[in-house]
Design an enzyme around this catalytic site. Structure first.
Site, PDB file in Angstrom:
ATOM      1  N   TYR A 153       9.859  11.428  23.663  1.00  0.00           N
ATOM      2  CA  TYR A 153      10.829  10.815  23.066  1.00  0.00           C
ATOM      3  C   TYR A 153      11.090   9.474  23.880  1.00  0.00           C
ATOM      4  O   TYR A 153      11.497   9.685  25.114  1.00  0.00           O
ATOM      5  CB  TYR A 153      12.121  11.807  23.109  1.00  0.00           C
ATOM      6  CG  TYR A 153      13.223  11.252  22.631  1.00  0.00           C
ATOM      7  CD1 TYR A 153      13.330  10.231  21.680  1.00  0.00           C
ATOM      8  CD2 TYR A 153      14.562  11.900  22.778  1.00  0.00           C
ATOM      9  CE1 TYR A 153      14.560   9.878  21.383  1.00  0.00           C
ATOM     10  CE2 TYR A 153      15.698  11.638  22.183  1.00  0.00           C
ATOM     11  CZ  TYR A 153      15.697  10.372  21.406  1.00  0.00           C
ATOM     12  OH  TYR A 153      16.855   9.891  20.732  1.00  0.00           O
ATOM     13  N   LYS A 182       8.734   9.971  18.887  1.00  0.00           N
ATOM     14  CA  LYS A 182       9.617   9.270  18.465  1.00  0.00           C
ATOM     15  C   LYS A 182      10.171   8.302  19.355  1.00  0.00           C
ATOM     16  O   LYS A 182      10.321   8.227  20.323  1.00  0.00           O
ATOM     17  CB  LYS A 182      11.054  10.232  18.330  1.00  0.00           C
ATOM     18  CG  LYS A 182      12.392   9.531  17.760  1.00  0.00           C
ATOM     19  CD  LYS A 182      13.529  10.391  17.774  1.00  0.00           C
ATOM     20  CE  LYS A 182      14.844   9.529  17.438  1.00  0.00           C
ATOM     21  NZ  LYS A 182      16.129  10.231  17.373  1.00  0.00           N
TER      22      LYS A 182
END
Length: 332
Positions: A153, A182
């Protein structure tokens, strides 16, 4: 055997709902979890075609949630989704800790609660002093010990602007237990360099954007979908854009793609401006889930200008709502 990434599609980083001020157990600094609303929102998203949920990410105020609350919330969401007929529905648990041991503990507990993947925020506390070798070493140690596959992330705005280079993503993508990322930043070039990299096995490692306003361009360069906050308010709109792109066969479809992406971009400006506060305002006003000002301090819930400021967004939100209402429910 290498782990597999989450299925391609649209995911929602769900907000964490807290009880209202009228609740007998309300606490102004630490309002308790509102589990019924949490489950109702999750089921609504699943019925609307959302491919899966990220629970307790940055939108979910994860850093303000205790470990005990994490387990309670994750288990409840899994239980209620299954009760509603969404068996084995993809759940991704967020982590936002700096310690390798604590991160692995949270991932272990997430597996016990029924989550299949972990979304692991980069360790940014010492960001200016952290080398790329340090980032690789940290993620490798977590991945080596995690009982579930993990995703990287990268959200510089909440992790001290830590840098993760393309070559670092390529190195980590080779780990059998690192299955995707992400990217919550506006650098489309970086999205492209990762999602289209010839040095990454894209069957094993998928790239998701964290910004719905970038969905269409990211899909064109090999992205797997989006993990998008606005989709928590207008799930069918964002899913519609993804499905149209997947099935795009004509110039007319491409014109429609641009039209829908434009409307999503306009709505995303609320999220860009107010983050979790804006998402909670919208999901409360438009969908009826939770309180407009239902955050934990230090976040101050509610738009600063209240009803007057919300009025400035009504045109944009009204167009998205008209599109949302025109689209059928699609069970994931």
């Amino acid at each position: 055997m290498a782990a597999t990434p989450p299925p391609k599609g649209i995911y929602v980083p769900v907000p964490t709902f807290f009880v209202s001020k009228s609740a007998t157990n309300y606490n102004p600094s630490t309002p308790p979890l509102d589990l019924p609303t949490q489950a109702s929102h999750a089921i609504h998203l699943a019925k609307s075609g959302i491919r899966g949920l990220v629970v307790l990410g940055s939108t979910g105020e994860a850093i303000m949630i205790t470990n005990a609350e994490r387990m309670t919330l994750l288990k409840h969401v899994r239980q209620e989704l299954e009760r509603a007929g969404f068996n084995d529905y993809p759940l991704i648990a967020g982590t936002a800790t700096q310690s390798i041991a604590e991160t692995v503990l949270l991932l272990t507990e997430a597996r016990e609660a029924g989550c299949r993947w972990g979304l692991v925020l980069a360790p940014g506390y010492f960001a200016p002093a952290v080398s790329q070798e340090g980032v690789v070493g940290w993620y490798r140690a977590v991945a080596d010990q995690s009982p579930i596959p993990i995703m990287i992330y990268h959200y510089p705005a909440v992790s001290n602007n830590i840098t993760i280079t393309t070559s670092t993503f390529e190195t980590l993508a080779a780990h059998p237990n690192v299955v995707g990322c992400k990217l919550s930043h506006a650098d489309l070039s970086k999205h492209t360099l990762i999602a289209s990299s010839p040095n990454i096995d894209h069957l094993h490692f998928e790239t998701f954007t964290g910004l719905g306003q970038q969905l269409l361009p990211v899909l064109t360069v090999g992205g797997a979908g989006a993990i998008d906050g606005l989709a928590g308010v207008f799930p069918k709109c964002v899913v519609h854009l993804y499905e149209m792109w997947k099935n795009n066969n004509s110039s007319g479809d491409r014109e429609r793609l641009r039209e829908v992406q434009y409307k999503i971009c306009a709505g995303e400006e609320l999220v860009v401006r107010y983050g979790t506060v804006g998402i909670k305002e919208a999901v409360s006003r438009i969908r009826g889930f939770g309180e407009r000002d239902g955050t934990r301090v230090p976040l101050k819930g509610g738009l600063p200008g209240g009803d007057r400021e919300w009025g400035d967004w009504e045109g944009v939100m009204g167009e998205l709502e008209a599109l949302e209402r025109s689209l059928p429910d699609v069970k994931s």
